[in-house]
Design an enzyme around this catalytic site. Sequence first.
Site, PDB file in Angstrom:
ATOM      1  N   GLU A   1      -5.068  -5.117  10.536  1.00 38.53           N
ATOM      2  CA  GLU A   1      -4.054  -4.079  10.728  1.00 38.53           C
ATOM      3  C   GLU A   1      -4.325  -3.349  12.048  1.00 38.53           C
ATOM      4  O   GLU A   1      -5.132  -2.410  12.090  1.00 38.53           O
ATOM      5  CB  GLU A   1      -4.102  -3.065   9.575  1.00 38.53           C
ATOM      6  CG  GLU A   1      -3.783  -3.659   8.223  1.00 38.53           C
ATOM      7  CD  GLU A   1      -3.174  -2.629   7.274  1.00 38.53           C
ATOM      8  OE1 GLU A   1      -2.060  -2.853   6.823  1.00 38.53           O
ATOM      9  OE2 GLU A   1      -3.814  -1.597   7.027  1.00 38.53           O
TER      10      GLU A   1
ATOM     11  N   HIS B   1      -9.504   0.914   4.946  1.00 44.40           N
ATOM     12  CA  HIS B   1      -8.197   1.060   5.593  1.00 44.40           C
ATOM     13  C   HIS B   1      -8.356   1.966   6.819  1.00 44.40           C
ATOM     14  O   HIS B   1      -9.154   2.901   6.808  1.00 44.40           O
ATOM     15  CB  HIS B   1      -7.172   1.657   4.615  1.00 44.40           C
ATOM     16  CG  HIS B   1      -5.781   1.622   5.164  1.00 44.40           C
ATOM     17  ND1 HIS B   1      -5.327   2.585   6.044  1.00 44.40           N
ATOM     18  CD2 HIS B   1      -4.774   0.729   5.009  1.00 44.40           C
ATOM     19  CE1 HIS B   1      -4.075   2.262   6.388  1.00 44.40           C
ATOM     20  NE2 HIS B   1      -3.729   1.155   5.782  1.00 44.40           N
TER      21      HIS B   1
ATOM     22  N   GLU C   1      -6.711   4.346   7.937  1.00 43.19           N
ATOM     23  CA  GLU C   1      -6.547   5.786   7.709  1.00 43.19           C
ATOM     24  C   GLU C   1      -7.813   6.390   7.124  1.00 43.19           C
ATOM     25  O   GLU C   1      -8.136   7.550   7.384  1.00 43.19           O
ATOM     26  CB  GLU C   1      -5.315   6.025   6.815  1.00 43.19           C
ATOM     27  CG  GLU C   1      -4.034   5.831   7.615  1.00 43.19           C
ATOM     28  CD  GLU C   1      -2.893   5.181   6.856  1.00 43.19           C
ATOM     29  OE1 GLU C   1      -2.881   5.216   5.617  1.00 43.19           O
ATOM     30  OE2 GLU C   1      -1.999   4.630   7.529  1.00 43.19           O
TER      31      GLU C   1
ATOM     32  N   GLY D   1       2.802   2.223  10.793  1.00 41.40           N
ATOM     33  CA  GLY D   1       3.710   3.357  10.648  1.00 41.40           C
ATOM     34  C   GLY D   1       4.438   3.723  11.926  1.00 41.40           C
ATOM     35  O   GLY D   1       5.046   4.785  12.025  1.00 41.40           O
TER      36      GLY D   1
ATOM     37  N   ASN E   1       0.872  -1.184   0.000  1.00 48.08           N
ATOM     38  CA  ASN E   1       0.000   0.000   0.000  1.00 48.08           C
ATOM     39  C   ASN E   1       0.905   1.228   0.000  1.00 48.08           C
ATOM     40  O   ASN E   1       1.532   1.534   1.008  1.00 48.08           O
ATOM     41  CB  ASN E   1      -0.884  -0.040   1.255  1.00 48.08           C
ATOM     42  CG  ASN E   1      -1.727   1.212   1.395  1.00 48.08           C
ATOM     43  OD1 ASN E   1      -1.788   2.041   0.499  1.00 48.08           O
ATOM     44  ND2 ASN E   1      -2.401   1.335   2.546  1.00 48.08           N
ATOM     45  N   TRP E   2       0.950   1.892  -1.134  1.00 47.49           N
ATOM     46  CA  TRP E   2       1.863   3.031  -1.267  1.00 47.49           C
ATOM     47  C   TRP E   2       1.320   4.292  -0.592  1.00 47.49           C
ATOM     48  O   TRP E   2       2.017   5.291  -0.494  1.00 47.49           O
ATOM     49  CB  TRP E   2       2.156   3.316  -2.747  1.00 47.49           C
ATOM     50  CG  TRP E   2       2.899   2.214  -3.440  1.00 47.49           C
ATOM     51  CD1 TRP E   2       3.341   1.031  -2.894  1.00 47.49           C
ATOM     52  CD2 TRP E   2       3.308   2.179  -4.822  1.00 47.49           C
ATOM     53  NE1 TRP E   2       3.990   0.275  -3.838  1.00 47.49           N
ATOM     54  CE2 TRP E   2       3.982   0.960  -5.030  1.00 47.49           C
ATOM     55  CE3 TRP E   2       3.160   3.060  -5.895  1.00 47.49           C
ATOM     56  CZ2 TRP E   2       4.512   0.599  -6.278  1.00 47.49           C
ATOM     57  CZ3 TRP E   2       3.685   2.710  -7.140  1.00 47.49           C
ATOM     58  CH2 TRP E   2       4.353   1.492  -7.322  1.00 47.49           C
ATOM     59  N   LYS E   3       0.062   4.250  -0.190  1.00 38.56           N
ATOM     60  CA  LYS E   3      -0.580   5.422   0.448  1.00 38.56           C
ATOM     61  C   LYS E   3      -0.367   6.669  -0.420  1.00 38.56           C
ATOM     62  O   LYS E   3      -0.325   6.558  -1.646  1.00 38.56           O
ATOM     63  CB  LYS E   3      -0.065   5.586   1.882  1.00 38.56           C
ATOM     64  CG  LYS E   3      -0.195   4.265   2.680  1.00 38.56           C
ATOM     65  CD  LYS E   3       0.002   4.413   4.146  1.00 38.56           C
ATOM     66  CE  LYS E   3      -0.153   3.044   4.813  1.00 38.56           C
ATOM     67  NZ  LYS E   3      -0.034   3.098   6.262  1.00 38.56           N
TER      68      LYS E   3
ATOM     69  N   SER F   1       3.768  -2.164  10.222  1.00 43.38           N
ATOM     70  CA  SER F   1       5.232  -2.195  10.388  1.00 43.38           C
ATOM     71  C   SER F   1       5.861  -3.520   9.970  1.00 43.38           C
ATOM     72  O   SER F   1       6.779  -4.005  10.630  1.00 43.38           O
ATOM     73  CB  SER F   1       5.614  -1.827  11.832  1.00 43.38           C
ATOM     74  OG  SER F   1       5.205  -0.502  12.129  1.00 43.38           O
TER      75      SER F   1
HETATM   76  P1  13P Z   1       3.225   0.352   7.633  1.00 47.96           P
HETATM   77  O1  13P Z   1       3.767  -0.912   7.017  1.00 47.96           O
HETATM   78  O2  13P Z   1       3.924   1.592   7.133  1.00 47.96           O
HETATM   79  O3  13P Z   1       3.141   0.266   9.119  1.00 47.96           O
HETATM   80  O4  13P Z   1       1.709   0.500   7.090  1.00 47.96           O
HETATM   81  C1  13P Z   1       0.844  -0.573   7.205  1.00 47.96           C
HETATM   82  C2  13P Z   1      -0.390  -0.268   6.439  1.00 47.96           C
HETATM   83  O5  13P Z   1      -1.181   0.574   6.820  1.00 47.96           O
HETATM   84  C3  13P Z   1      -0.622  -0.987   5.174  1.00 47.96           C
HETATM   85  O6  13P Z   1      -1.893  -0.769   4.697  1.00 47.96           O
END
Ligand code: 13P
Length: 253
Positions: free
Chosen positions: A169, A97, A99, A175, A9-11, A215
Amino acid sequence: MGKPFVAGNWKMNTDSHSAVELAESIAGGSVSLAGEKVTVAVCPPFVYLRDVANSLHLSYVAVGAQDIYFESKGAFTGEISASMLKDVGCTYVLCGHSERRHVIGETEELVNKKVVAAISGGLLPILCVGELLSEREASQTEEVVTRHLKSGLAGLSDEKVLAVTVAYEPVWAIGTGRTATPQQAQQVHAFIRKLLNEMYDDQAAAEIRILYGGSVKPNNTADLMREKDIDGLLVGGASLNADDFLAIIQAAV
Ligand code: 13P
């Protein structure tokens, strides 16, 4: 367990140049795995989907979107439909997700509509579930995961639910560099599997893949993947570095 599944997931990262470069490095660097042993997908920002999909066209790496809207077309300024995502080469789409739930404010009802619309539109949704740190500390992890799972999958038949991948998650691990231990993750994954067993037939409960995200790094992948109910990984930060992402794919086989 079926084939492991690793998704990146590149966000809200990359630009038009680096997105294609990253995709090409991933596809080019892992040819030996040939997608035979692991399913791989990357989820770039909407605006780079087409370029990334074109550059991955002949590779085994699939493309997913980070979000979707549930209506098929019309006056929904800024939104993107399932058919648009299909049109630019998407196979998968992230739904719910954390976020989007916690930063953007998506409700469980909206997430469910997105999952349903994705399947109707021929996409494979990755439904994200997981608790906040405060919820874990209040021993509400199972309650939150149950709510996210039951509401997210509401209305799906045994047959339709086979299109879904679930991603656990824990928000406190996203993160933060604070990965859930393999045991902590396995405990919740086993709980999710039990819920799927209660909600659906044996085939669905056995075949639906449950990914862990939060992470994930090359050095913790193998330990996570050893757990019985961890079928793959949803990787954020480490998926922005081709070498790291390739090392994760390799370790997940
Ligand atoms: P990180 O791997 O940066 O913790 O992010 C996880 C995530 O939200 C994947 O969708």
